[in-house]
Scaffold this active site. Structure first.
Site, PDB file in Angstrom:
ATOM      1  N   HIS A   1       0.864  -1.187   0.000  1.00 13.12           N
ATOM      2  CA  HIS A   1       0.000   0.000   0.000  1.00 13.12           C
ATOM      3  C   HIS A   1       0.901   1.237   0.000  1.00 13.12           C
ATOM      4  CE1 HIS A   1      -3.267   2.394   2.388  1.00 13.12           C
ATOM      5  NE2 HIS A   1      -3.438   2.551   1.095  1.00 13.12           N
TER       6      HIS A   1
ATOM      7  N   ALA B   1      -5.483   9.279   5.122  1.00 17.38           N
ATOM      8  CA  ALA B   1      -5.489  10.668   5.613  1.00 17.38           C
ATOM      9  C   ALA B   1      -4.151  11.106   6.198  1.00 17.38           C
ATOM     10  CB  ALA B   1      -6.611  10.877   6.629  1.00 17.38           C
ATOM     11  N   CYS B   2      -3.065  10.531   5.693  1.00 17.39           N
ATOM     12  CA  CYS B   2      -1.727  10.934   6.147  1.00 17.39           C
ATOM     13  C   CYS B   2      -0.903  11.565   5.018  1.00 17.39           C
ATOM     14  CB  CYS B   2      -0.978   9.750   6.744  1.00 17.39           C
ATOM     15  SG  CYS B   2      -1.649   9.196   8.322  1.00 17.39           S
TER      16      CYS B   2
ATOM     17  N   THR C   1      -1.279  10.784  -1.258  1.00 17.17           N
ATOM     18  CA  THR C   1      -1.457  11.359  -2.598  1.00 17.17           C
ATOM     19  C   THR C   1      -0.721  12.687  -2.711  1.00 17.17           C
ATOM     20  OG1 THR C   1      -3.574  10.234  -2.870  1.00 17.17           O
ATOM     21  CG2 THR C   1      -3.168  12.112  -4.294  1.00 17.17           C
TER      22      THR C   1
ATOM     23  N   ASN D   1     -15.563  10.686   2.797  1.00 17.39           N
ATOM     24  CA  ASN D   1     -14.857   9.693   1.973  1.00 17.39           C
ATOM     25  C   ASN D   1     -15.247   9.811   0.497  1.00 17.39           C
ATOM     26  OD1 ASN D   1     -13.013   7.450   1.739  1.00 17.39           O
ATOM     27  ND2 ASN D   1     -14.764   6.101   1.469  1.00 17.39           N
ATOM     28  N   SER D   2     -15.714  10.990   0.081  1.00 14.74           N
ATOM     29  CA  SER D   2     -16.062  11.179  -1.336  1.00 14.74           C
ATOM     30  C   SER D   2     -14.801  11.096  -2.188  1.00 14.74           C
ATOM     31  CB  SER D   2     -16.780  12.508  -1.537  1.00 14.74           C
ATOM     32  OG  SER D   2     -16.024  13.581  -1.019  1.00 14.74           O
TER      33      SER D   2
ATOM     34  N   GLY E   1       4.594  21.079   0.103  1.00 16.89           N
ATOM     35  CA  GLY E   1       5.796  21.173  -0.735  1.00 16.89           C
ATOM     36  C   GLY E   1       7.084  21.261   0.063  1.00 16.89           C
TER      37      GLY E   1
END
Length: 609
Positions: free
Chosen positions: A249, A272-273, A276, A387-388, A516
């Site tokens: 993962h 949620a960490c 992406t 969670n959309s 960034g």
């Protein structure tokens, strides 16, 4: 209706007898009105999308802003993966282990066969051939999903290499993973359909020994797009155990130095960490560039030179929408804006665009994810579901690495593990060696968020961020990681690091600016690989000092950065019982190497300041 009278069964575009007999068997069981073999063409995508618009499942979005893009609103009961209804039905219960739900496979087959009986009446049964990873791979991992959901067919075109090319790869007798899916909502004669068919009864079941996936009752995401977590992680991790590779993962990031040298990094974070966001990093350090090869899954195999090479088995991004914006992830926004995107459970604006929490602007009026009117500062619920999702082609990403579709993969120089921790865990730590790296991955802890089941704020142990995705016993899984190191030249293995972007000060502020600016941490990691950066040896590994990081131009207080890097031995001594509790939970299959690493950590912390 017998199989002989089901339209489409006699016009299959393949001579693969194993596939044909399975399709016939499923058709006889589920009793669809017709059978269609999906070809993966653009024409098919447009036709099925138009069909979904007519059915009320899809709303076509403003073509000027989101060309060829659609919004789907699910049933409120069908909004996320359901870990409590997900099963690993290995032949022996011990092989599923303590982190998975288990049922005897013969019992599960009997139970689900009864559910599948007649479940596709009034619907079309689609046969969806697909390939996980590049079609040109030496050993392509093929699958066929049988589904009664047009939403699934359309989404599988985005997320996998789907259609005729995958079917042709199977030849007349090639192996494929059988993935059976039904929304579990048969239609009687004259019965009107609903926009989002699903069932109150849900099962997402994996049979690791026979490489099969059976899913029933949900039309949503990872429950229904069976190439994603079900195949790419749960079934593939069992394949990887048997074949000597890793199915993980992880994102895959390409970092390019000012000297134009490329470094490939794989990173595993729980939900949620920021996985992406890191996959699509925009470095703030002059001269450094980043490209992406994937944001969710990495398959890593040894190359002829003894190094680990990674490929991303997916073909699209299936990202969480809330929180994604032009500041947090501009490259994801550019990918979405290119069109060809299926959104699920976000809000709809009055001019046919999408909106979710975290996006710039405050629209006065929306239609929310439940289809209700929503007014800014008046409606108390969120407009988009937490969670959309957006489902969008990887090929549209502006920073996609040219190697993204290379069957050989890319050589991994570093593996990162990370979690969300307010205290204790420093900004970045380098593991002492491979086995120690496996230990810090296996004991990864992260504070829970809305994206995971459980109480928000609790630290949940999530080994290698694979807790919901391991296809076999967690102890055997961790041992497999140790064996990967033992059976190779450690000098050629990736260096292992742990990162925590989320540490907070006593006033609850984030100590590190993130996004960034994380490129500064990545630069230190690269410099450690090249033996060019300093670091301080601590009981938990090597941690940079403030001086070791390139902070030029950073708008941050050096005292905050120093606090983000701090290793407090007392906090770590308080962490030990929590780690020990997790190791005891793993049980009899806990690898000796992990117990040894835990004992060594206790020893190093005993006298530390």
């Amino acid at each position: 209706m017998t199989s002989a009278t089901i339209p489409g069964l006699d016009t299959a575009p393949t001579n693969h007898q194993g596939l044909l007999s399975w399709v016939q068997e499923v058709a006889e069981l589920t009793q669809p009105d017709r059978v269609v073999f999906a070809d993966g063409s653009d024409e098919e995508f447009h036709r099925l999308s138009a069909q979904l618009v007519d059915a009320g499942t899809f709303t076509r979005l403003n073509d000027e802003k989101f060309p060829n893009s659609y919004l789907a609103l699910s049933d409120p009961s069908d909004v996320a993966r359901v870990e409590s209804r997900t099963f690993i039905c290995s032949e022996r219960e011990i092989d599923a282990g303590p982190t998975n739900n288990w049922m005897d496979p013969s019992e599960m087959r009997t139970l689900m066969t009864d559910l599948y009986r007649g479940c596709m009446r009034g619907r079309t049964m689609y046969v969806v051939p697909f390939c996980m990873g590049p079609l040109g791979a030496e050993d392509p991992k093929l699958g066929v999903e049988i589904t009664d959901s047009e939403y699934v067919v359309v989404s599988m075109k985005v997320m996998t290499r789907m259609g005729t090319a995958a079917l042709e790869k199977m030849g007349q007798d090639g192996f494929f993973v059988k993935a059976l899916h039904s929304v579990g909502a048969p239609l009687e004669d004259g019965q009107a359909d609903v926009p989002w068919p699903c069932s109150d009864t849900k099962y997402i079941t994996h049979f690791p020994e026979t490489r099969e996936i059976w899913s029933y009752g949900s039309g949503y995401g990872g429950n229904a797009l069976l190439g994603k977590k079900c195949y790419s992680l749960r079934i593939a991790s069992a394949m990887a155990r048997d074949e000597g590779w890793l199915a993980e993962h992880m994102l895959i990031l390409k970092l390019i130095s000012p000297e134009n040298k490329a470094y490939y990094i794989a990173a595993a974070f729980p939900s949620a960490c920021g996985k992406t966001n890191l996959a699509m990093l925009q470095p703030t350090i002059p001269g450094w560039r980043a490209e992406t090869l994937g944001d969710d899954i990495a398959w890593m195999r040894f190359g002829k030179d003894g190094r680990l090479y990674a490929v991303n088995p997916e073909f699209g991004f299936f990202g969480v929408a809330p929180g994604t914006n032009w500041k947090s992830n501009p490259n994801a926004m550019r990918t979405i804006a290119a069109g060809n995107t299926v959104f699920t459970n976000v809000a709809l604006t009055d001019d046919g665009e999408v909106w979710w929490e975290g996006l710039e602007g405050d629209p006065q009026h929306l239609v929310d994810w439940k289809g209700n009117e929503w007014y800014f500062r008046e409606t108390e619920t969120t407009a988009a579901h937490p969670n959309s999702r957006y489902c969008t082609p990887m090929s549209q990403c502006p920073i996609l690495a040219p190697e993204w579709d290379d069957p050989q993969g890319v050589p991994i120089s570093a593996i990162l593990f990370g979690g969300r921790r307010k205290t204790t865990v420093p900004l970045v730590t380098q593991a002492r060696d491979w086995q120690h790296g496996v230990f810090i991955g296996a004991t990864l802890g992260s504070e829970q968020t809305a994206a995971a089941e459980g109480k928000v704020g609790n630290v949940r142990r999530d080994p290698m961020a694979m807790l919901p995705f391991m296809g076999y016993n967690v102890g055997d899984y961790v041992q497999h990681w140790i064996d990967i190191g033992k059976n190779s030249d450690e000098s050629k293995l990736p260096q292992v690091f742990f990162v925590n972007w989320f540490r907070r000060g006593e006033d609850h502020r984030f100590l590190w600016p993130g996004f960034g600016e994380n490129s500064r941490v990545m630069k230190w990691i690269v410099d450690r690989i090249e033996h060019k950066a300093g670091g301080k040896t601590t009981p938990i590994g090597t941690v940079p000092t403030v001086e070791d990081l390139d902070l030029e131009g950073l708008d941050a207080n050096p005292a905050d950065v120093s606090e983000a890097l701090a290793v407090n031995a007392q906090e770590w001594r308080e962490e030990l019982p929590l780690i020990e509790e997790w190791l005891q939970f793993i049980g009899e299959k806990l690898p000796t190497g992990i117990k040894d690493e835990f004992d060594a950590l206790k020893e190093r912390l005993r006298d530390a300041e």
